[in-house]
Write an enzyme that holds these catalytic residues in place. Structure first.
Site, PDB file in Angstrom:
ATOM      1  N   GLY A  10     -10.973   1.830  19.467  1.00 44.02           N
ATOM      2  CA  GLY A  10      -9.830   2.156  18.612  1.00 44.02           C
ATOM      3  C   GLY A  10      -8.551   1.828  19.345  1.00 44.02           C
ATOM      4  N   SER A 130      -3.032  15.799  24.364  1.00 47.28           N
ATOM      5  CA  SER A 130      -1.689  16.062  23.855  1.00 47.28           C
ATOM      6  C   SER A 130      -0.638  15.309  24.649  1.00 47.28           C
ATOM      7  CB  SER A 130      -1.360  17.550  23.900  1.00 47.28           C
ATOM      8  OG  SER A 130      -0.021  17.738  23.489  1.00 47.28           O
ATOM      9  N   GLY A 131       0.403  14.953  23.943  1.00 45.88           N
ATOM     10  CA  GLY A 131       1.533  14.294  24.614  1.00 45.88           C
ATOM     11  C   GLY A 131       2.043  13.117  23.807  1.00 45.88           C
ATOM     12  N   LYS A 184      -7.051  22.593  21.791  1.00 42.15           N
ATOM     13  CA  LYS A 184      -6.028  21.649  21.312  1.00 42.15           C
ATOM     14  C   LYS A 184      -5.461  22.108  19.963  1.00 42.15           C
ATOM     15  CE  LYS A 184      -3.399  18.010  21.070  1.00 42.15           C
ATOM     16  NZ  LYS A 184      -3.018  17.674  19.773  1.00 42.15           N
ATOM     17  N   HIS A 187      -3.110  24.813  20.680  1.00 42.76           N
ATOM     18  CA  HIS A 187      -1.913  24.183  21.253  1.00 42.76           C
ATOM     19  C   HIS A 187      -0.996  23.738  20.110  1.00 42.76           C
ATOM     20  CE1 HIS A 187       0.344  20.497  22.108  1.00 42.76           C
ATOM     21  NE2 HIS A 187       0.500  20.949  23.342  1.00 42.76           N
ATOM     22  N   ASN A 188      -1.577  23.091  19.122  1.00 46.97           N
ATOM     23  CA  ASN A 188      -0.765  22.599  18.015  1.00 46.97           C
ATOM     24  C   ASN A 188      -0.211  23.738  17.159  1.00 46.97           C
ATOM     25  OD1 ASN A 188      -1.573  20.116  19.005  1.00 46.97           O
ATOM     26  ND2 ASN A 188      -1.717  19.211  16.967  1.00 46.97           N
ATOM     27  N   GLU A 191       2.625  24.897  18.955  1.00 45.53           N
ATOM     28  CA  GLU A 191       3.653  23.843  18.777  1.00 45.53           C
ATOM     29  C   GLU A 191       4.393  24.039  17.440  1.00 45.53           C
ATOM     30  OE1 GLU A 191       2.109  19.729  19.374  1.00 45.53           O
ATOM     31  OE2 GLU A 191       2.825  19.323  17.354  1.00 45.53           O
ATOM     32  N   LYS A 262      -0.400  17.478   9.546  1.00 48.40           N
ATOM     33  CA  LYS A 262      -1.703  16.826   9.438  1.00 48.40           C
ATOM     34  C   LYS A 262      -2.848  17.819   9.390  1.00 48.40           C
ATOM     35  CE  LYS A 262      -0.375  12.482  11.571  1.00 48.40           C
ATOM     36  NZ  LYS A 262       0.545  12.846  12.654  1.00 48.40           N
ATOM     37  N   HIS A 453     -14.599  54.118   0.232  1.00 48.37           N
ATOM     38  CA  HIS A 453     -14.958  53.323   1.417  1.00 48.37           C
ATOM     39  C   HIS A 453     -15.125  54.157   2.678  1.00 48.37           C
ATOM     40  CE1 HIS A 453     -14.611  49.600  -0.766  1.00 48.37           C
ATOM     41  NE2 HIS A 453     -13.401  49.947  -1.192  1.00 48.37           N
TER      42      HIS A 453
HETATM   43  C1  6PG Z   1       0.261  16.413  20.518  1.00 51.95           C
HETATM   44  C2  6PG Z   1       0.682  16.538  19.084  1.00 51.95           C
HETATM   45  C3  6PG Z   1      -0.090  15.567  18.276  1.00 51.95           C
HETATM   46  C4  6PG Z   1       0.530  15.241  16.953  1.00 51.95           C
HETATM   47  C5  6PG Z   1       0.156  16.177  15.861  1.00 51.95           C
HETATM   48  C6  6PG Z   1       1.313  16.566  14.986  1.00 51.95           C
HETATM   49  O1  6PG Z   1      -0.176  17.425  21.052  1.00 51.95           O
HETATM   50  O2  6PG Z   1       0.380  15.325  21.065  1.00 51.95           O
HETATM   51  O3  6PG Z   1       0.468  17.823  18.616  1.00 51.95           O
HETATM   52  O4  6PG Z   1      -1.389  16.036  18.206  1.00 51.95           O
HETATM   53  O5  6PG Z   1       1.870  15.031  17.024  1.00 51.95           O
HETATM   54  O6  6PG Z   1      -0.778  15.450  15.128  1.00 51.95           O
HETATM   55  O7  6PG Z   1       0.791  17.223  13.929  1.00 51.95           O
HETATM   56  P1  6PG Z   1       1.477  17.415  12.539  1.00 51.95           P
HETATM   57  O8  6PG Z   1       1.509  16.084  11.866  1.00 51.95           O
HETATM   58  O9  6PG Z   1       0.580  18.376  11.859  1.00 51.95           O
HETATM   59  O10 6PG Z   1       2.857  17.929  12.796  1.00 51.95           O
END
Ligand code: 6PG
Length: 470
Positions: A10, A130-131, A184, A187-188, A191, A262, A453
């Site tokens: 990929g 991530s990054g 991960k 983490h998101n 985020e 996403k 209950h």
């Molecule tokens: C990371 C980001 C990466 C990406 C996400 C954003 O850790 O590098 O989180 O995974 O930017 O897919 O997600 P959304 O589209 O849901 O904001």
């Protein structure tokens, strides 16, 4: 010619950058893409690194190019494409070869995939990376899940390509099967909460304090020199000061206020709810993104309902100082919740997730990298089994310092109609969590009243019913 150390399938941006990162770190890497034209294009862009890359036209050629046991990183769109790629690879691979899914997979897919592979002799690693694009190219944070015995085969490469925090690689094996992808996902989720709280504070400066983007950018840039120092705060300052070349006006003012997502933030909230662990800051952030996307409906609602009245801020300087601390307090809630969700999942899935290590590998390379995470890693290293980050000595002290400003900002925002769903969730979370005597006695009374209950009594053992209607 099985001399490549690893393979990457990929060659869209993330896969291409990961392959170049591996090559740059001195490892030979076999590369394959569904369309060979993309592979050729990639090779042309590889510059000096071409000698470290083995472009392959067919999957057979690709598999044969790698030194056994062969680690193959799949970096394709999450979901169906990963399954298809794995099916194509399986018959070509041999015992102990390792398929690594490095996409943003739902960890439940990772559990299933690992299960489907259990009788094949191959092993499966679900790896969170991530990054973003930059991280993939120059050093991401890498969260590995899967068979521990397979990790040594890839540990050297992964540590080499990962970000470094003061020389410590931000890559680690975290647990069996879905552990890496779960971490991960959280983490998101964090985020999302971090970004939402930053956006709320931006909204207050823009709408309440009537500040221009450049002035707001300067505030974030200054905050980036203090306890909020982080990648997200630094890019916020950058985004806010950027000028659109077409119109010569601030770029931020031309961006439609409808956020995409996403799925990983939503998965975090869903898994937290499934396990009964409050992740209210993450939930608020996901909900805020959904409401943001309903732009037309919001415009209509503003026409129907109008905006609440708003007063001027008496002391803007003090207000901005409180905004900084409120953001810090909000961050504490988001991270405390994220780590609590991981702790519950660790028990449920028997992963033994190492909280100090997770905090450590998030200190650099990833989107939520920050000074704050170094403090979290220290707090968890001192007390790895603590029930909640907020009750560690360091964070209870910090919360004591920013709790007042958080209350000030949230209450002021509510009174003046500034939306602060994630920051407000933090206040309620702290206040509910810290109160030994809650109000669920009434909920239990109601449940028993309408549904028999039952409830526990404070003064007796066993299940009881109330004297309702007697
Ligand atoms: C990371 C980001 C990466 C990406 C996400 C954003 O850790 O590098 O989180 O995974 O930017 O897919 O997600 P959304 O589209 O849901 O904001």
């Amino acid at each position: 010619m099985s001399n490549a150390e690893i393979g990457v399938i990929g060659l869209a941006v993330m896969g291409a950058n990961l392959a170049l990162n591996i090559a740059e770190n001195g490892y030979k890497v076999a590369v394959f893409n569904r369309t060979y034209a993309r592979t050729e294009e990639f090779m042309k862009s590889a510059g000096d690194l071409v000698d470290q890359l083995v472009p392959c036209k067919t999957l057979e050629e690709f598999v044969n190019a790698i030194r056994p046991p062969r680690p193959v990183i799949i970096m394709v769109k999450a979901g169906g494409p990963v399954d298809m790629q794995m099916e194509a690879l399986k018959p070509l691979m041999s015992d102990n070869d390792i398929i690594i899914d490095a996409g943003n997979a739902n960890f439940r897919d990772t559990l299933r995939r690992e299960d489907e592979m259990k009788d094949t002799g191959l092993t499966f690693i679900g790896m969170g990376v991530s990054g973003g694009e930059e991280g993939a190219r120059h050093g991401p944070s890498i969260m590995v899940g899967g068979k521990q015995s397979s990790y040594p085969r890839v540990q050297g490469v992964l540590e080499a390509i990962s970000a470094k925090y003061k020389d410590t690689p931000c890559a680690a094996w975290l647990g069996e099967n879905g552990a890496g992808h779960f971490v991960k996902t959280i983490h998101n989720g964090i985020e999302y909460a971090d970004m939402q709280m930053i956006a709320e504070v931006y909204g207050i400066m823009r709408d309440r304090l009537k500040m221009e983007p450049k002035a707001i950018s300067d505030v974030f840039a200054k905050w980036n020199e203090g306890p909020l120092e982080s990648y997200l705060i630094s890019i916020t300052a950058e985004v806010l000061k950027a000028i659109d070349p077409k119109t010569d006006t601030p770029m931020i003012n031309l961006i439609l206020d409808a956020a995409g997502q996403k799925g990983t933030g939503r998965w975090s909230a869903i898994e937290a709810l499934n396990m009964g662990v409050p992740a209210t800051a993450i939930e608020a952030a996901v909900a805020a993104r959904s409401l943001s996307a309903a732009k037309g409906e919001r415009l209509h609602a503003e026409g129907v309902l109008g905006l609440p009245a708003s007063t001027d801020v008496a002391d803007p300087e003090k207000f901005i100082a409180d905004l900084e601390l409120a953001l810090l307090a909000g961050k504490i809630a988001a991270y405390a919740q994220g780590f609590a969700v991981m702790s519950a999942a660790s028990k449920e899935f028997d992963w033994g997730l190492p909280m100090p290590t997770i905090a450590k590998i998030w200190r650099a390379g990833c989107i939520i990298q920050s000074r704050f995470l170094d403090e979290i890693s220290t707090a968890f290293s001192k007390d790895p089994d603590v029930a909640n980050l907020v009750i560690t000595p360091a964070f209870s002290k910090l919360l004591g310092e920013c709790d007042g400003p958080l209350r000030h900002i949230v209450s002021e925002s509510v009174l003046n109609g500034s939306p602060v769903p994630a920051l407000a969730s933090a206040v309620s979370y702290f206040d509910t969590y810290r109160r030994g005597q809650g109000t669920a006695n009434l909920i239990q009374g109601q449940r028993d009243f309408f549904g028999a209950h039952g409830f526990k009594r404070l003064d007796e053992e066993g299940d009881h019913h109330g004297p309702w209607g007697s």
